[in-house]
Design an enzyme around this catalytic site. Sequence first.
Site: not given
Ligand code: NAD
Length: 511
Positions: A247, A281
Amino acid sequence: MAIVRSVPETTDGRRRLALDSPVDRRPIDEIEVAGAAEVADAVAKARAAQRGWAARSAGERAEILRAAVNVLVTRRDEIIDTVHAETGKPRVEALTMEIVPGCDFLNHWSARAPRDLRPRRERLHGYIKPMKKLYINYIPLGVVGVITPWNGPFILSLNPVVQALLAGNAVLLKPSEVTPRSGEWVVRILREAGVPDDVVQVLHGDGETGAALVDADIDKVCFTGSVGTGRKIAAACAQRLLPYTLELGGKDAMIVCADADIERAASGAVYLSMFNTGQVCMSIERVYVVDSVADEFIRRVTEEASAVTYGPGAADMGPLFWDRQLDVVTRHVDDAKAKGAGVVVGGAPAAGNGLYFQPTVVVDATHEMDLMTEETFGPVVSITRVRDEDEAIRLANDCRYGLSGSVFTKDPDKARRIAARLETGTVVHNDASVIYGVAEAPFGGWKDSGVGQVNGTDALRGFTHAQPVLIDRWQVKKESNWYPYTEKSLRQLEAVVRYGFGTRLGRRFMS
Ligand code: NAD
């Protein structure tokens, strides 16, 4: 957020991260980062515990999860305190976005799961129907890794964790390092309701912990976060043929038709762009308004956005949750200004120590600007005038993201016609972000916005292996098409083709 800082390692060499408040940059917490060994240990415990959990009926599991509604209701103030400390979001917003949908998801999924996960009989068609019966079992996958972001730190963890548990899996939750304690509450309330400790666990840490979880001995990854991280996870899963849902981010467009209720559209544009400080999001990131109503729309948006209060304490809008996000929003608005957009409200970080950005309205935005093409995730209403609805649809689709879309019109049929032309996972009429809270709606992104879905029956069943079991009705000694091949079997098969598919009556029987 919190603002995340690395701090000296513990004496046993473990990495630590310190968190500072986004409201005033005061230090608020520290977490120890779980390394690969700890992740592996947690997965082993989860795997051992999962067998007992899966052996319970879906009804028993649902009863425990239903009890969590009461725990959530009772503990809501403490959860809101934690969410508020980590994000600075107004308490009313924590209730709207985290607690109310949290209660609803728990209540809904625990009522639905026993029915949706029960083995079911599927009616067969055609020539196979007289010979076989088909049943479908929904078998738990085993251990599911759930990795979540910081913008909805409680709800975005709770929803997939609850579904995965109801489906009979053990779950390891890796919440964002920006909001770790808000995510931890999910595990706390579920354990308090009766989910065994090893069946639901939390792993704290940053991307290193998330990557270790994906590489560990798990059976599915359910990820919510950015497109960049989503790609890395998909690549890691591909190596192991591990199923995943992603997502990801969005750049959702709102289309304001000439026949829209302009008062509602303007209020909606402001609220749906700025709610949660724009860090949703499926918040509105771009507005395309038909020229004939654009002046009136912009006038009302300007008026409403100017009245939005922000800052510490009781205000409409909290800070951005993460210092990096403040940089992104500032960069996008500056880029738009430099390329000729007009800023009619706000347009800059607020004075002071916290991560506040002024409620902002930008007009004459174009697709040459990052503000209209990259995810901004901030409190900005970005408006473009369009000739007509066709141009609005074309521009809405001119985007690498495709999470959700929104159409403001008084005509629901027109909304549905426009929806069918939008390249987005979901579409909402006269509203937007509420769609994630509609548990029956299969929510998932199109294009770069994701793979798979988080809500709806298919998403719940996605935490299982759907196992078709074909039952033999008659137990004859031998099927007519088995060895040895004879003239008779050839004639029978020819007859199936000639009369079964070669005639209208036959085709009706076969369908
Ligand atoms: P991010 O991708 O930086 O981090 C998300 C999670 O992934 C965190 O827990 C982080 O520690 C972990 N992570 C980071 N690198 C990783 C790796 N290499 N392997 C596994 N895990 C890893 O995202 P963010 O900044 O925390 O969140 C914001 C983003 O999330 C925005 O783009 C937003 O649109 C999206 N989002 C999408 C939805 C949806 O339902 N489509 C909902 C909420 C947020």
